[in-house]
Design an enzyme around this catalytic site. Structure first.
Site, PDB file in Angstrom:
ATOM      1  N   SER A 169       0.821  -1.213   0.000  1.00 21.29           N
ATOM      2  CA  SER A 169       0.000   0.000   0.000  1.00 21.29           C
ATOM      3  C   SER A 169       0.861   1.273   0.000  1.00 21.29           C
ATOM      4  O   SER A 169       0.351   2.367  -0.186  1.00 21.29           O
ATOM      5  CB  SER A 169      -0.937   0.008   1.214  1.00 21.29           C
ATOM      6  OG  SER A 169      -0.192   0.253   2.393  1.00 21.29           O
TER       7      SER A 169
ATOM      8  N   HIS B 139      17.921 -13.289   7.334  1.00 22.13           N
ATOM      9  CA  HIS B 139      17.794 -12.705   8.681  1.00 22.13           C
ATOM     10  C   HIS B 139      16.685 -13.509   9.357  1.00 22.13           C
ATOM     11  O   HIS B 139      15.519 -13.124   9.382  1.00 22.13           O
ATOM     12  CB  HIS B 139      17.444 -11.216   8.621  1.00 22.13           C
ATOM     13  CG  HIS B 139      17.179 -10.630   9.983  1.00 22.13           C
ATOM     14  ND1 HIS B 139      18.110 -10.627  10.989  1.00 22.13           N
ATOM     15  CD2 HIS B 139      16.058 -10.068  10.520  1.00 22.13           C
ATOM     16  CE1 HIS B 139      17.600 -10.078  12.076  1.00 22.13           C
ATOM     17  NE2 HIS B 139      16.344  -9.731  11.821  1.00 22.13           N
TER      18      HIS B 139
ATOM     19  N   THR C 228      12.848  -5.495  19.851  1.00 20.13           N
ATOM     20  CA  THR C 228      14.261  -5.119  19.878  1.00 20.13           C
ATOM     21  C   THR C 228      14.357  -3.803  19.108  1.00 20.13           C
ATOM     22  O   THR C 228      13.710  -3.641  18.083  1.00 20.13           O
ATOM     23  CB  THR C 228      15.166  -6.180  19.200  1.00 20.13           C
ATOM     24  OG1 THR C 228      14.770  -6.320  17.838  1.00 20.13           O
ATOM     25  CG2 THR C 228      15.062  -7.529  19.878  1.00 20.13           C
TER      26      THR C 228
ATOM     27  N   THR D 282      18.470  -4.572   5.833  1.00 24.84           N
ATOM     28  CA  THR D 282      19.481  -4.590   6.913  1.00 24.84           C
ATOM     29  C   THR D 282      20.063  -5.992   7.070  1.00 24.84           C
ATOM     30  O   THR D 282      21.187  -6.148   7.557  1.00 24.84           O
ATOM     31  CB  THR D 282      18.873  -4.124   8.250  1.00 24.84           C
ATOM     32  OG1 THR D 282      17.716  -4.924   8.535  1.00 24.84           O
ATOM     33  CG2 THR D 282      18.485  -2.658   8.213  1.00 24.84           C
TER      34      THR D 282
HETATM   35  N1  NAI Z   1      15.634  -6.390  10.687  1.00 22.65           N
HETATM   36  C1  NAI Z   1      15.846  -6.443  11.993  1.00 22.65           C
HETATM   37  O1  NAI Z   1      16.920  -6.836  12.441  1.00 22.65           O
HETATM   38  C2  NAI Z   1      14.759  -6.010  12.914  1.00 22.65           C
HETATM   39  C3  NAI Z   1      13.507  -5.825  12.413  1.00 22.65           C
HETATM   40  N2  NAI Z   1      12.477  -5.436  13.222  1.00 22.65           N
HETATM   41  C4  NAI Z   1      11.209  -5.277  12.554  1.00 22.65           C
HETATM   42  O2  NAI Z   1      10.905  -3.885  12.439  1.00 22.65           O
HETATM   43  C5  NAI Z   1       9.492  -3.727  12.304  1.00 22.65           C
HETATM   44  C6  NAI Z   1       8.992  -2.655  13.263  1.00 22.65           C
HETATM   45  O3  NAI Z   1       9.075  -3.095  14.592  1.00 22.65           O
HETATM   46  P1  NAI Z   1       8.616  -2.127  15.801  1.00 22.65           P
HETATM   47  O4  NAI Z   1       9.062  -0.751  15.547  1.00 22.65           O
HETATM   48  O5  NAI Z   1       8.990  -2.785  17.064  1.00 22.65           O
HETATM   49  O6  NAI Z   1       7.018  -2.169  15.611  1.00 22.65           O
HETATM   50  P2  NAI Z   1       5.967  -1.096  16.151  1.00 22.65           P
HETATM   51  O7  NAI Z   1       4.646  -1.787  16.160  1.00 22.65           O
HETATM   52  O8  NAI Z   1       6.456  -0.448  17.399  1.00 22.65           O
HETATM   53  O9  NAI Z   1       5.974   0.040  15.011  1.00 22.65           O
HETATM   54  C7  NAI Z   1       5.397  -0.123  13.757  1.00 22.65           C
HETATM   55  C8  NAI Z   1       4.817   1.195  13.329  1.00 22.65           C
HETATM   56  O10 NAI Z   1       4.346   1.075  11.990  1.00 22.65           O
HETATM   57  C9  NAI Z   1       3.218   1.935  11.872  1.00 22.65           C
HETATM   58  N3  NAI Z   1       2.457   1.598  10.677  1.00 22.65           N
HETATM   59  C10 NAI Z   1       1.692   0.508  10.439  1.00 22.65           C
HETATM   60  N4  NAI Z   1       1.138   0.595   9.212  1.00 22.65           N
HETATM   61  C11 NAI Z   1       1.574   1.747   8.648  1.00 22.65           C
HETATM   62  C12 NAI Z   1       1.375   2.392   7.396  1.00 22.65           C
HETATM   63  N5  NAI Z   1       0.583   1.862   6.449  1.00 22.65           N
HETATM   64  N6  NAI Z   1       1.980   3.577   7.187  1.00 22.65           N
HETATM   65  C13 NAI Z   1       2.760   4.143   8.119  1.00 22.65           C
HETATM   66  N7  NAI Z   1       3.002   3.575   9.340  1.00 22.65           N
HETATM   67  C14 NAI Z   1       2.413   2.400   9.585  1.00 22.65           C
HETATM   68  C15 NAI Z   1       2.463   1.705  13.170  1.00 22.65           C
HETATM   69  O11 NAI Z   1       1.539   2.749  13.435  1.00 22.65           O
HETATM   70  C16 NAI Z   1       3.615   1.646  14.174  1.00 22.65           C
HETATM   71  O12 NAI Z   1       3.873   2.923  14.764  1.00 22.65           O
HETATM   72  C17 NAI Z   1       8.905  -5.130  12.536  1.00 22.65           C
HETATM   73  O13 NAI Z   1       8.697  -5.753  11.292  1.00 22.65           O
HETATM   74  C18 NAI Z   1      10.023  -5.844  13.286  1.00 22.65           C
HETATM   75  O14 NAI Z   1       9.975  -7.250  13.194  1.00 22.65           O
HETATM   76  C19 NAI Z   1      12.654  -5.186  14.543  1.00 22.65           C
HETATM   77  C20 NAI Z   1      13.897  -5.333  15.100  1.00 22.65           C
HETATM   78  C21 NAI Z   1      15.036  -5.808  14.349  1.00 22.65           C
HETATM   79  C1  PYR Z   2      13.362  -8.677  15.693  1.00 24.58           C
HETATM   80  C2  PYR Z   2      14.551  -8.995  14.904  1.00 24.58           C
HETATM   81  O1  PYR Z   2      14.475  -9.290  13.727  1.00 24.58           O
HETATM   82  C3  PYR Z   2      15.827  -8.986  15.575  1.00 24.58           C
HETATM   83  O2  PYR Z   2      15.999  -8.344  16.620  1.00 24.58           O
HETATM   84  O3  PYR Z   2      16.756  -9.662  15.087  1.00 24.58           O
END
Ligand code: NAI
Ligand code: PYR
Length: 306
Positions: A101, A175, A224, A143
């Site tokens: 979207s 990942h 995290t 990432t």
């Molecule tokens: N790659 C990695 O190593 C890591 C990845 N993640 C991932 O990062 C992502 C975010 O995690 P958090 O911040 O903890 O989640 P969160 O739930 O705190 O934040 C997500 C935000 O996205 C917003 N959102 C949802 N739909 C939206 C849209 N259509 N347009 C704009 N904003 C929208 C929500 O309102 C919310 O504020 C998750 O997928 C999580 O698994 C988290 C930690 C490490």
């Molecule tokens: C949530 C996640 O993908 C991480 O911390 O590795």
């Protein structure tokens, strides 16, 4: 001089902490925040502006829609419909719908920058953003396993009493659960880790600990955020400073390692345009098997994308 502008789409735990980390690193002039939750994002903006006021340089923290993106250098994707508690794959249906979207509208409105994806499952969503955007593959980066690599270096550093920055060990692959450390290419100052600490350290156990660290943390605090935010800021800094540093990132393969049409974590050199070059490692037989397995896992997620 052109001002450097970073957009953060999804200003929850990861997005807001990333904004704070970017402010403290001070290498960009504008951070544009985008979130559906207007109250939350306004609160973060005001709080972040309080932090930015302590900087010597001027940093603007703006509120935007994702479509207001024609002047953005890097757009970071960290949206979710609800974070995974056991496996990152749990998020696939929800996050891929949100991503569908957002990306076409950005492209229609002239996005000319680089996408950096943290949203999980990171490799499949990186692939999805690449397909939806139609951008050349060097401008769509996940990432990937850079956070996992830093976790491995940190854990090895604690065990060996060596600073993580002096340890050249890294992880490749998804990942997710099928990632693995490339011990055959891991060293300290050119000395292979296997030679350095042969008898004292159970490397497989340490690799396992790094692989599970995300959920080890999330089971206690639900999310995290600090590690990934430093990871995102680090990647942005390498791009915006044209550093030519090599990090283990989720890259779209086009023949490298014998695969194409998949995003997976491999070492790659970053410059101001994004991925300059993917480094192809010479895996041993066991590593090759693990890599092939990881590719199949990610390809299976890709099949489930809308
Ligand atoms: N790659 C990695 O190593 C890591 C990845 N993640 C991932 O990062 C992502 C975010 O995690 P958090 O911040 O903890 O989640 P969160 O739930 O705190 O934040 C997500 C935000 O996205 C917003 N959102 C949802 N739909 C939206 C849209 N259509 N347009 C704009 N904003 C929208 C929500 O309102 C919310 O504020 C998750 O997928 C999580 O698994 C988290 C930690 C490490
Ligand atoms: C949530 C996640 O993908 C991480 O911390 O590795």
């Amino acid at each position: 001089m052109k001002l450097r502008k970073i957009m953060i789409i999804g200003v929850g735990n990861v997005g807001s902490t990333t904004a704070y980390t970017l402010i403290n690193r001070g290498f960009c002039e504008e951070i544009a925040l985008v979130d559906l939750n207007k109250e939350l994002v306004y609160g973060h903006q005001q709080d972040l502006l309080d932090a930015a006021a302590y900087r010597q340089n001027m940093i603007k923290v703006s509120l935007r829609e994702a479509t207001d993106c024609a002047d953005i250098d890097i757009a970071i994707i960290c949206v979710t419909a609800g974070i995974a508690q056991k496996s990152r794959e749990e998020e696939l249906a929800g996050t891929s719908k949100i991503v569908s979207s957002i990306i076409p509208g950005m492209m229609k409105n002239g996005f000319k920058g680089i996408f950096l994806i943290a949203t999980n499952p990171c490799d499949a969503i990186t692939y999805q953003v690449w397909k939806l955007s139609g951008l050349p593959r060097h401008r769509v980066i996940g990432t990937g396993v850079w956070l996992d690599t830093m976790r491995l270096r940190r854990i090895l550093g604690e065990t060996m009493d060596i600073g993580p920055q002096s340890i050249d060990a890294f992880i490749v692959g998804e990942h997710g659960d099928s990632q693995f450390p490339v011990w055959s290419h891991s060293s300290v100052y050119g000395i292979n880790l296997n030679h350095l600490e042969k008898r004292q350290i159970d490397f497989d156990q340490l690799g396992d600990k790094a692989r599970k660290m995300g959920f080890e943390i999330a089971s206690r605090k639900h999310c995290t955020e600090y590690g990934i935010s430093s990871t995102i800021a680090e990647i942005c800094q390498q791009i915006l400073t044209n550093s030519h540093r090599a990090l283990a990132l989720s890259c779209i393969l086009d023949g490298e390692y014998g695969y194409q049409n998949v995003a997976i974590g491999v070492p790659a050199i970053l410059d101001q345009h994004g991925i300059k070059k993917i480094i192809e490692l010479d895996f041993n037989d066991k590593e090759q098997q693990l890599f092939t397995h990881s590719i199949h896992i990610v390809k299976n997620y890709i099949k489930q994308l809308p």
